[in-house]
Design a protein around this motif. Sequence first.
Motif, mmCIF file in Angstrom:
data_model
loop_
_atom_site.group_PDB
_atom_site.id
_atom_site.type_symbol
_atom_site.label_atom_id
_atom_site.label_comp_id
_atom_site.label_asym_id
_atom_site.label_seq_id
_atom_site.Cartn_x
_atom_site.Cartn_y
_atom_site.Cartn_z
ATOM 1 N N GLU A 292 0.832 -1.205 0.000
ATOM 2 C CA GLU A 292 0.000 0.000 0.000
ATOM 3 C C GLU A 292 0.867 1.256 0.000
ATOM 4 O OE1 GLU A 292 -3.750 -1.862 2.574
ATOM 5 O OE2 GLU A 292 -2.243 -0.588 3.544
ATOM 6 N N HIS A 293 1.924 1.208 0.785
ATOM 7 C CA HIS A 293 2.853 2.343 0.866
ATOM 8 C C HIS A 293 3.513 2.601 -0.481
ATOM 9 C CE1 HIS A 293 6.021 4.922 2.536
ATOM 10 N NE2 HIS A 293 6.897 4.167 1.894
ATOM 11 N N LEU A 294 3.959 1.546 -1.146
ATOM 12 C CA LEU A 294 4.612 1.729 -2.442
ATOM 13 C C LEU A 294 3.650 2.312 -3.468
ATOM 14 C CD1 LEU A 294 6.764 -1.520 -2.694
ATOM 15 C CD2 LEU A 294 7.481 0.762 -1.974
ATOM 16 N N VAL A 295 2.417 1.825 -3.480
ATOM 17 C CA VAL A 295 1.412 2.386 -4.387
ATOM 18 C C VAL A 295 1.256 3.888 -4.135
ATOM 19 C CG1 VAL A 295 -1.048 2.390 -4.979
ATOM 20 C CG2 VAL A 295 0.169 0.218 -4.707
ATOM 21 N N ALA A 296 1.224 4.270 -2.863
ATOM 22 C CA ALA A 296 1.019 5.676 -2.510
ATOM 23 C C ALA A 296 2.195 6.551 -2.923
ATOM 24 C CB ALA A 296 0.763 5.799 -1.004
ATOM 25 N N VAL A 297 3.418 6.148 -2.567
ATOM 26 C CA VAL A 297 4.561 7.030 -2.835
ATOM 27 C C VAL A 297 4.916 7.067 -4.319
ATOM 28 C CG1 VAL A 297 5.471 6.740 -0.501
ATOM 29 C CG2 VAL A 297 6.338 5.269 -2.349
ATOM 30 N N LEU A 298 4.676 5.982 -5.030
ATOM 31 C CA LEU A 298 4.904 6.019 -6.471
ATOM 32 C C LEU A 298 3.813 6.812 -7.175
ATOM 33 C CD1 LEU A 298 6.142 2.380 -7.132
ATOM 34 C CD2 LEU A 298 7.480 4.487 -7.262
ATOM 35 N N GLY A 299 2.654 6.891 -6.538
ATOM 36 C CA GLY A 299 1.569 7.670 -7.108
ATOM 37 C C GLY A 299 1.753 9.164 -6.952
ATOM 38 N N ASP A 300 2.283 9.594 -5.791
ATOM 39 C CA ASP A 300 2.392 11.041 -5.557
ATOM 40 C C ASP A 300 3.824 11.556 -5.508
ATOM 41 O OD1 ASP A 300 3.376 10.351 -3.032
ATOM 42 O OD2 ASP A 300 1.521 10.818 -1.972
ATOM 43 N N GLY A 301 4.810 10.648 -5.643
ATOM 44 C CA GLY A 301 6.205 11.077 -5.682
ATOM 45 C C GLY A 301 6.796 11.439 -4.341
ATOM 46 N N SER A 302 6.112 11.145 -3.254
ATOM 47 C CA SER A 302 6.614 11.504 -1.927
ATOM 48 C C SER A 302 7.772 10.606 -1.512
ATOM 49 C CB SER A 302 5.490 11.427 -0.892
ATOM 50 O OG SER A 302 4.916 10.138 -0.870
ATOM 51 N N SER A 303 8.501 11.055 -0.506
ATOM 52 C CA SER A 303 9.635 10.279 -0.019
ATOM 53 C C SER A 303 9.152 9.053 0.738
ATOM 54 C CB SER A 303 10.527 11.135 0.882
ATOM 55 O OG SER A 303 9.808 11.563 2.021
ATOM 56 N N SER A 304 10.074 8.128 0.988
ATOM 57 C CA SER A 304 9.713 6.869 1.636
ATOM 58 C C SER A 304 10.773 6.466 2.638
ATOM 59 C CB SER A 304 9.559 5.766 0.585
ATOM 60 O OG SER A 304 9.458 4.493 1.195
ATOM 61 N N ILE A 305 10.321 5.888 3.752
ATOM 62 C CA ILE A 305 11.265 5.341 4.721
ATOM 63 C C ILE A 305 11.962 4.097 4.173
ATOM 64 C CG2 ILE A 305 10.116 6.255 6.763
ATOM 65 C CD1 ILE A 305 8.740 3.567 7.109
ATOM 66 N N LEU A 306 11.496 3.580 3.046
ATOM 67 C CA LEU A 306 12.116 2.417 2.423
ATOM 68 C C LEU A 306 13.057 2.783 1.285
ATOM 69 C CD1 LEU A 306 9.016 0.020 2.166
ATOM 70 C CD2 LEU A 306 10.601 0.321 4.081
ATOM 71 N N ASP A 307 13.259 4.074 1.019
ATOM 72 C CA ASP A 307 14.102 4.487 -0.095
ATOM 73 C C ASP A 307 15.508 3.901 0.015
ATOM 74 O OD1 ASP A 307 12.462 5.996 -1.781
ATOM 75 O OD2 ASP A 307 12.692 7.809 -0.570
ATOM 76 N N ALA A 308 16.059 3.530 -1.142
ATOM 77 C CA ALA A 308 17.374 2.888 -1.174
ATOM 78 C C ALA A 308 18.466 3.762 -0.580
ATOM 79 C CB ALA A 308 17.728 2.515 -2.619
ATOM 80 N N GLU A 309 18.354 5.076 -0.726
ATOM 81 C CA GLU A 309 19.384 5.949 -0.174
ATOM 82 C C GLU A 309 19.505 5.751 1.334
ATOM 83 O OE1 GLU A 309 17.023 6.814 -2.220
ATOM 84 O OE2 GLU A 309 17.917 7.809 -3.945
ATOM 85 N N ARG A 310 18.363 5.575 2.008
ATOM 86 C CA ARG A 310 18.404 5.313 3.442
ATOM 87 C C ARG A 310 18.890 3.901 3.720
ATOM 88 N NH1 ARG A 310 15.990 3.039 7.606
ATOM 89 N NH2 ARG A 310 16.106 4.148 9.591
ATOM 90 N N GLY A 311 18.436 2.952 2.908
ATOM 91 C CA GLY A 311 18.832 1.566 3.090
ATOM 92 C C GLY A 311 20.329 1.346 2.977
#
Length: 330
Positions: A292-311
Amino acid sequence: MPSELRIGILGAGGIAERAMVEPSRDVAGASVVAIGARDPERARAFAERLHLPKHGDYETILSDPDIDLVYLALPPITHAEWAVRALNAGKHVLCEKPLSVNGTTAALIGETAQATGRRAFVGFHYRLHSFTRQLLDVIASGVLGDIQSVHIDFSIPHFVVKPGNIRLDGDLGGGAVMDVGCYAVDLLRAAWGEPVVEQATAVLYDGDQRIDLQTDAVLRLPSGARADVRASFLGDDEGAMSLRIAGSAAHLEATSVIVPQWGAKLRVSAGDDILVEESAVDGENSYARQLEHLVAVLGDGSSSILDAERGAGTMRTVDDIYRAAGLEPR
C-alpha cells in the motif's frame, strides 16, 4: 504511472508468494502480472499455481513494457546487478531485505535510481505495520526518560537454518547479520539515528567460515547509550524477535518486532505501574501495508522510509559489524 501498479517478480521462491503475490490480492491499485526465474519452467509452474498471466526468465520481465515495478526475491548477492538492470530498463525496484550485500553496492542501487529517475526501495516491511509505528512513537514520546540501554535479540530457532539453506552460503551473501541483524540496525537508526559499532563477536559456521551463525554486537547510540544486538540462527525452540529498552523513567519490552502480525506485544512499565500495554491488530499484514505504501509514494512522488538511499546507510553499519567481528564485509 498507470492507475494500477503492475509488478513483475524475479525469483520464484517462497518469499515471493508470501511477501508479494498474496498481499497484492488485498491491496487496491496493485497487481502481480509476471514471474521470472533462472529456470523458465520453474517460473511457469509458479505462474500456473498462483494464476499469474505472464512468466519467463529474468530478461523477459525486464523487457516487458507493461511492468512498472520489479520485486527482487533473490539472494542478496544478486540484488545490485538486477536492481541496476531493472532501473536502467525503466522499472522501479523493490529489493527484498537487505538492500544489497554491503554499503558500496547498496549505494550503487540508490545512485542508479537517482540517475534513471526511477525509485528503488528495500523491503523492511515491518516499518509500515501500525504496531511498529506505535512502537517508534512511544520511544520518541519521552515516556521512557533518558535511554540508558537497549537490547535487541533477533534469534531464529536453531532447527530452522540447516545445511543446504541459502542463508548458510557465503557465495550468496548469507549469515545471521545479513538475514536478521539488518532489521536490528534499521530499527536502531529509525528510533535514534546513526549508531556507531564498538565491538562484535561471531560464532562461525563450520561448513563455511564466511558465515556467522550468531553475532553479538555492541553499538553506541548518538545519545551515548549502549545498544546490545544479537543476530542468530542458534535461538532456542521459540526463537526471539525482542526489543528491551531501559530508560530513566520507564522500561519498554516488545516482542515479534520483525513480523508484527505474529502476535507482537508492547509493554511500558514504571515499577509496578503499566503505562502502555498494546498488541498488534489482528489480521493486519506488514507486507500488505508495505505494498500500500509503495502504491502511494509512487503515485504522488513523496519520499519513503524504504528508499534505497536510506537503506544504504543500514548496510554500511552492517559492514562495520562484520569488520568488528573480524570478518570481511559481504
